[in-house]
Scaffold this motif. Structure first.
Motif, PDB file in Angstrom:
ATOM      1  N   VAL A 108       0.712  -1.300   0.060  1.00 11.13           N
ATOM      2  CA  VAL A 108      -0.050   0.058  -0.106  1.00 11.13           C
ATOM      3  C   VAL A 108       0.773   1.306  -0.102  1.00 11.13           C
TER       4      VAL A 108
ATOM      5  N   GLU B 125      -5.638  -2.182   6.865  1.00 13.53           N
ATOM      6  CA  GLU B 125      -6.390  -3.202   6.559  1.00 13.53           C
ATOM      7  C   GLU B 125      -6.014  -3.601   5.252  1.00 13.53           C
ATOM      8  N   ARG B 126      -5.781  -3.125   4.096  1.00 13.50           N
ATOM      9  CA  ARG B 126      -5.463  -3.477   2.947  1.00 13.50           C
ATOM     10  C   ARG B 126      -3.986  -4.273   3.029  1.00 13.50           C
TER      11      ARG B 126
ATOM     12  N   SER C 142      -3.190   5.084   6.976  1.00 14.64           N
ATOM     13  CA  SER C 142      -4.581   5.273   7.503  1.00 14.64           C
ATOM     14  C   SER C 142      -5.011   3.755   7.732  1.00 14.64           C
ATOM     15  N   LEU C 143      -6.087   3.789   8.591  1.00 16.58           N
ATOM     16  CA  LEU C 143      -6.614   2.457   9.043  1.00 16.58           C
ATOM     17  C   LEU C 143      -7.044   1.654   7.648  1.00 16.58           C
ATOM     18  N   VAL C 144      -7.425   2.247   6.581  1.00 17.56           N
ATOM     19  CA  VAL C 144      -7.816   1.778   5.305  1.00 17.56           C
ATOM     20  C   VAL C 144      -6.749   0.778   4.864  1.00 17.56           C
ATOM     21  N   GLN C 145      -5.469   1.568   4.978  1.00 15.41           N
ATOM     22  CA  GLN C 145      -4.548   1.036   4.453  1.00 15.41           C
ATOM     23  C   GLN C 145      -3.577   0.080   5.426  1.00 15.41           C
TER      24      GLN C 145
ATOM     25  N   LYS D  68      -2.650  -5.637   5.759  1.00 15.47           N
ATOM     26  CA  LYS D  68      -3.181  -7.072   6.300  1.00 15.47           C
ATOM     27  C   LYS D  68      -3.739  -8.065   5.296  1.00 15.47           C
TER      28      LYS D  68
END
Length: 225
Positions: A175, A212-213, A207-210, A215
């Motif tokens: 990411v 999660e991506r 970011s939290l989205v990154q 992971k």
């Protein structure tokens, strides 16, 4: 006259052999950087544009090729440490060396893997470790003497911290391939003396989205070394 006309031929063969050797080493270096140590000698031959037999004539096995390629990497690492000693400011010397090491570990998968293997299994490869240790120690000792490091920071801490940054770089690579620069700065700020100017955080946090991506990109897979 026959001798005169045939004399140059062996020299041309030697030049061709040396050229092939360099092509093989360059190809191996590129492949190890991109894909790590799981590549084959067939892969190297294809990238170098030579026959597989040519590779096997130069290197009996992949272990020999790895040793040759990464001996060069370690020598370059040691040279970077010597260059760091030319910095007028001892702290900037540490930053310069740490940046070199983290950059190479984060962007060269094979170098990262082989450096860890060098410590986990010292007999596995014939890398010139004796060139690296004293050079790094000199950079750290000069910084300690100048009072720019936190008390208690040892030479071997530098290697451990490089591996920490590398682990984060590996996790976040899907990411953000530059995130290692942020954690390099945070790590350096953790070992600097209080009156030493901090390193700027030039790269934004994930970011939290990154997260999660990142992971999701490697679910339940332990990093192979």
């Amino acid at each position: 006259m026959n001798l005169a006309t045939t004399a140059p031929r062996p020299r041309r063969l030697r030049v061709d052999a040396a050229r092939n050797q360099q092509r093989i080493l360059d190809a191996a270096r590129e492949l190890f950087a991109d894909r790590g140590l799981e590549i084959t000698l067939d892969d190297v031959a294809a990238r170098a544009g030579v026959g597989v037999g040519t590779v096997y004539r130069r290197f009996a096995n992949k272990r020999e090729l790895i040793s040759e390629v990464f001996a060069v990497h370690v020598r370059e690492f040691a040279e970077a440490a010597q260059d760091a000693l030319t910095e007028a400011n001892p702290w900037e010397g540490v930053v310069r060396l740490f940046d070199y090491a983290c950059r190479h570990m984060a962007t060269n998968r094979g170098f990262s893997e082989v450096m860890l293997a060098m410590h986990d299994d010292p007999d596995r490869l014939t890398l010139p470790r004796e060139q690296l240790g004293p050079a790094v120690a000199a950079v750290m000792e000069r910084a300690r003497n100048a009072g720019v490091l936190q008390p208690g920071i040892e030479d071997t801490d530098l290697f451990a911290l490089i591996y920490m940054v590398d682990s984060l770089a590996e996790f976040a690579r899907p990411v953000d391939s530059d995130i290692w620069r942020r954690y390099m700065a945070i790590t350096l700020n953790g070992i600097r003396a209080q009156d030493t100017p901090p390193q700027p955080l030039a790269v934004n946090a994930l970011s939290l989205v990154q997260v999660e991506r990142a992971k999701a990109a490697k679910p339940c897979v332990a990093r192979r070394r």
